[in-house]
Design an enzyme around this catalytic site. Structure first.
Site, PDB file in Angstrom:
ATOM      1  N   LYS A  66       0.912  -1.275   0.072  1.00  0.00           N
ATOM      2  CA  LYS A  66       0.021   0.060  -0.082  1.00  0.00           C
ATOM      3  C   LYS A  66       0.806   1.443   0.077  1.00  0.00           C
ATOM      4  O   LYS A  66       0.526   2.138  -0.528  1.00  0.00           O
ATOM      5  CB  LYS A  66      -1.067   0.013   1.225  1.00  0.00           C
ATOM      6  CG  LYS A  66      -2.257  -1.051   0.925  1.00  0.00           C
ATOM      7  CD  LYS A  66      -3.037  -0.993   2.308  1.00  0.00           C
ATOM      8  CE  LYS A  66      -3.975  -1.949   2.121  1.00  0.00           C
ATOM      9  NZ  LYS A  66      -5.135  -1.933   3.069  1.00  0.00           N
ATOM     10  N   ASP A 102     -10.264   2.552   2.478  1.00  0.00           N
ATOM     11  CA  ASP A 102     -10.130   1.747   3.676  1.00  0.00           C
ATOM     12  C   ASP A 102     -11.239   2.416   4.805  1.00  0.00           C
ATOM     13  O   ASP A 102     -11.980   1.892   5.335  1.00  0.00           O
ATOM     14  CB  ASP A 102      -9.130   1.310   4.431  1.00  0.00           C
ATOM     15  CG  ASP A 102      -8.136   0.152   3.563  1.00  0.00           C
ATOM     16  OD1 ASP A 102      -9.136  -0.462   2.878  1.00  0.00           O
ATOM     17  OD2 ASP A 102      -7.090   0.431   3.477  1.00  0.00           O
ATOM     18  N   GLY A 130       0.013   1.209   8.987  1.00  0.00           N
ATOM     19  CA  GLY A 130      -0.591   1.611   7.847  1.00  0.00           C
ATOM     20  C   GLY A 130      -2.230   1.389   8.042  1.00  0.00           C
ATOM     21  O   GLY A 130      -3.002   2.249   7.333  1.00  0.00           O
ATOM     22  N   ASN A 151      -0.192   3.063  20.832  1.00  0.00           N
ATOM     23  CA  ASN A 151       0.459   2.327  20.043  1.00  0.00           C
ATOM     24  C   ASN A 151       1.374   1.703  21.059  1.00  0.00           C
ATOM     25  O   ASN A 151       1.883   2.356  21.989  1.00  0.00           O
ATOM     26  CB  ASN A 151       1.086   2.928  18.871  1.00  0.00           C
ATOM     27  CG  ASN A 151       1.602   1.839  17.837  1.00  0.00           C
ATOM     28  OD1 ASN A 151       1.195   0.772  17.626  1.00  0.00           O
ATOM     29  ND2 ASN A 151       2.844   1.952  17.398  1.00  0.00           N
ATOM     30  N   ALA A 155       6.265   6.403  20.119  1.00  0.00           N
ATOM     31  CA  ALA A 155       6.617   7.645  19.398  1.00  0.00           C
ATOM     32  C   ALA A 155       5.976   7.392  17.721  1.00  0.00           C
ATOM     33  O   ALA A 155       5.539   8.589  17.405  1.00  0.00           O
ATOM     34  CB  ALA A 155       8.247   7.391  19.178  1.00  0.00           C
ATOM     35  N   MET A 221     -10.724  -4.523  13.011  1.00  0.00           N
ATOM     36  CA  MET A 221     -10.357  -4.503  11.473  1.00  0.00           C
ATOM     37  C   MET A 221     -10.129  -5.935  11.140  1.00  0.00           C
ATOM     38  O   MET A 221     -10.454  -6.079   9.730  1.00  0.00           O
ATOM     39  CB  MET A 221      -9.216  -3.435  11.194  1.00  0.00           C
ATOM     40  CG  MET A 221      -9.534  -2.248  11.450  1.00  0.00           C
ATOM     41  SD  MET A 221      -8.722  -1.273  10.347  1.00  0.00           S
ATOM     42  CE  MET A 221      -8.922   0.556  11.190  1.00  0.00           C
TER      43      MET A 221
END
Ligand code: ATR
Length: 281
Positions: A66, A102, A130, A151, A155, A221
């Site tokens: 992608k 998406d 992504g 996350n 960072a 997802m």
């Protein structure tokens, strides 16, 4: 001769896109063929070039290409620019145009299929790769109140949030943190979206139990025959509603189809058929 489309990736054998687009084409009376293209890991651009030279009109792009699709395209939509990644390429006399459907797919699945009102909603996105970067701008465009990106590598979340904050209105905050910065207070009433790749290996995310109990809706997802580890955890810990990403898959395909063919297919019959087939697998 029929117009030619394909999904390109590596691996690609598992892709359900040919089935979905064949159903859309039959339903709307469009004359097209849609194949799977396995590109070598170091041969994406050459495979795309060969596809064009053989008369191809458009490609869906999946893992791991992608970002390369973004780099290859001469023209990019604002959503592609925001995501730094493209899942849809259209070829015409001016060359390749890149889109990313998406995020629209996620928004339509949440709103039209699952009845989630996004306006004013707090959203927590887990992951900063992504998959996460592709969905934040369309969520902002749908009017969410704020987006907290969390996350494992803090960072990356901070960098993604500062890159995407420009797409937010003056009332909307986009903030990045490490996973340990996610607590019950920040998840209260939130739509919790798993955009990490942890689910692919069934790994459990290190998230406190109270986070799931505080959230209003858990969305993964990833999809499968059984609830993912993330969704099972959410259900067991008292999150009132859960959904997997099968609807997002069908909706992103529908938006690609609409961009290519100028006609919007019905997604529900295809979604139900896929759900039945996956459940039997
Ligand atoms: P994709 O394009 O599918 O998002 P990616 O760019 O490799 O793939 O990103 C994967 C995401 O899943 C990242 O946010 C990654 O966290 P890191 O940035 O810290 O690597 C996250 N991820 C993958 N496995 C994970 C795990 N076991 N626990 C927590 N996060 C995980």
């Amino acid at each position: 001769m029929s117009d030619r489309y394909a999904v390109i990736g590596n691996p690609i054998a598992h892709s359900r896109s040919p089935f979905i687009h064949a159903r859309f084409a039959a339903q709307t009376g469009q004359d097209l063929v849609y194949d799977r293209l396995l590109a070598p890991l170091d041969g994406f651009a050459a495979a795309v070039q060969a596809f064009v030279e053989s008369g191809g009109c458009g490609l869906n792009v999946t893992v791991p290409f992608k970002e390369q699709a973004f780099a290859l395209a001469g023209r990019r939509s604002p959503r592609v620019e925001a995501a730094g990644a493209a899942n849809t390429l259209s070829f015409d006399s001016n060359g390749w145009t890149a889109e990313n459907t998406d995020g629209i797919g996620l928004v339509r699945d949440l709103t039209a299929r699952h009845g989630v009102a996004l306006a004013g909603q707090r959203v927590v996105v887990l992951g900063a790769g992504g998959a996460a970067s592709g969905v934040v701008l369309p969520l902002l465009e749908a009017g969410v109140r704020d987006v907290l990106i969390v996350n494992r590598t803090a960072a990356r979340a901070v960098a993604l949030a500062s890159r995407l904050a420009g797409g937010a209105g003056p009332q909307t905050a986009v903030v990045g943190r490490g996973l340990d910065g996610l607590d019950a207070e920040s998840a209260a009433g939130a739509l919790l979206i798993n955009a990490t790749s942890a689910g692919l290996s069934d790994a459990r995310l290190p998230i406190a139990d109270e986070v799931f109990a505080a959230a209003a809706f858990a969305y993964d997802m990833v999809y499968g025959a059984r609830p993912t580890a993330f969704l099972a955890q959410a259900a067991a810990l008292g999150c009132p509603r859960q959904a997997d990403g099968l609807g997002m898959l069908v909706e992103q395909a529908a938006e690609s189809f609409r961009l290519w063919r100028g006609v919007a297919p019905q997604t529900d019959p295809v979604y139900r058929q896929l759900r039945d087939e996956i459940g039997r697998a």
